[in-house]
Design a protein around this motif. Sequence first.
Motif, PDB file in Angstrom:
ATOM      1  N   GLY A 156      -0.534   4.379  -1.282  1.00  0.00           N
ATOM      2  CA  GLY A 156      -1.424   5.497  -1.576  1.00  0.00           C
ATOM      3  C   GLY A 156      -2.417   5.097  -2.651  1.00  0.00           C
ATOM      4  N   GLU A 157      -3.432   5.912  -2.812  1.00  0.00           N
ATOM      5  CA  GLU A 157      -4.486   5.574  -3.768  1.00  0.00           C
ATOM      6  C   GLU A 157      -4.103   5.909  -5.200  1.00  0.00           C
ATOM      7  OE1 GLU A 157      -8.140   7.332  -2.602  1.00  0.00           O
ATOM      8  OE2 GLU A 157      -8.284   6.218  -0.706  1.00  0.00           O
ATOM      9  N   THR A 158      -3.224   6.884  -5.399  1.00  0.00           N
ATOM     10  CA  THR A 158      -2.795   7.276  -6.741  1.00  0.00           C
ATOM     11  C   THR A 158      -1.282   7.438  -6.783  1.00  0.00           C
ATOM     12  OG1 THR A 158      -2.902   9.669  -6.365  1.00  0.00           O
ATOM     13  CG2 THR A 158      -4.959   8.564  -7.023  1.00  0.00           C
ATOM     14  N   THR A 217      -2.630  10.883 -11.765  1.00  0.00           N
ATOM     15  CA  THR A 217      -3.710  10.370 -10.911  1.00  0.00           C
ATOM     16  C   THR A 217      -4.049   8.909 -11.174  1.00  0.00           C
ATOM     17  OG1 THR A 217      -5.329  11.232 -12.507  1.00  0.00           O
ATOM     18  CG2 THR A 217      -4.728  12.660 -10.652  1.00  0.00           C
ATOM     19  N   PRO A 267      -4.591   5.203 -10.579  1.00  0.00           N
ATOM     20  CA  PRO A 267      -4.784   4.503  -9.306  1.00  0.00           C
ATOM     21  C   PRO A 267      -3.753   3.399  -9.093  1.00  0.00           C
ATOM     22  CG  PRO A 267      -6.399   3.765 -10.912  1.00  0.00           C
ATOM     23  CD  PRO A 267      -5.663   4.906 -11.549  1.00  0.00           C
ATOM     24  N   GLN A 272       0.157  10.398  -4.839  1.00  0.00           N
ATOM     25  CA  GLN A 272       0.252  10.278  -3.381  1.00  0.00           C
ATOM     26  C   GLN A 272       1.541   9.597  -2.922  1.00  0.00           C
ATOM     27  OE1 GLN A 272      -3.308   8.517  -1.743  1.00  0.00           O
ATOM     28  NE2 GLN A 272      -4.658  10.051  -2.647  1.00  0.00           N
ATOM     29  N   GLU A 318       0.847  -1.189   0.000  1.00  0.00           N
ATOM     30  CA  GLU A 318       0.000   0.000   0.000  1.00  0.00           C
ATOM     31  C   GLU A 318       0.888   1.246   0.000  1.00  0.00           C
ATOM     32  OE1 GLU A 318      -3.227   0.062  -0.215  1.00  0.00           O
ATOM     33  OE2 GLU A 318      -3.829  -1.994   0.268  1.00  0.00           O
TER      34      GLU A 318
END
Length: 264
Positions: A39-41, A53, A55, A44, A37
Amino acid sequence: MIKVAIAGARGKMGQEAVHTVMKQENMELVAVLDYKEIGETLAQTGLFPTDYTAPVFTDLQALHTATKPEVLIDLTNPQSVYAHTKEALALGIRPVVGTTGFTDEQLAELTAFAEEKALGCIIAPNFAVGAILMMKFAKEAARFFPDVEIIEMHHDQKLDAPSGTGLKTAQMIQEVRQSKQQGHPNETETHAGARGANFDGMHIHSVRLPGLVAHQQVLFGGDGQLLTIRHDSFNRGSFMSGVAYCVEEVMKQKTVVYGLENLI
């Protein structure tokens, strides 16, 4: 527009590949695959601009369900790449692989699987066009100079030795060179490994030092002469035109292509 996902985007090669895909007018970076993990993008992660951006997923199945990529660029490591490649093909994604470490049995299995699915897969030990030409020139020279040694030099964080390029060069030379053991028949290593890896009688030497990127020289010895064929990559940008080319080319293939020299 070719929908592209990248595995290993946070690595040095992966970061270059992200920027390369983002610059291509005929490609869209739809997702990245990471083993943890982060970050979402992409933005991040702190490694990329805020407008990156795409994912981030930790599972290829979930990535595929959400973003439906057509191509997966895999720039991870020898421990993960076989599983990634096989799973991508199973999901209908065409792999472009810049990570080495496949066995002959794995390549045969992936080839059969790709042909069954009628999907292209490109496995490139080296994406640099100059390195591909070096291998082609070496194969041609080996017809006339059967005594050859390969010295490949890479950064000290590289995991595999010999490099995929060094091994691929030896395999290409083997195709035209009559098998022979080089050097004195009674040669003895006073320190194990001093003569490097023995591949069909020719020797491959691996150098790992900080400051290097990817370099190789192929030395051919003959009576009163030495022929040296050398290629140097001074930064990872040297590989990116080959990456972009492979993303386009893999869409046309229906089998595994091992080595960019088969396309150039």
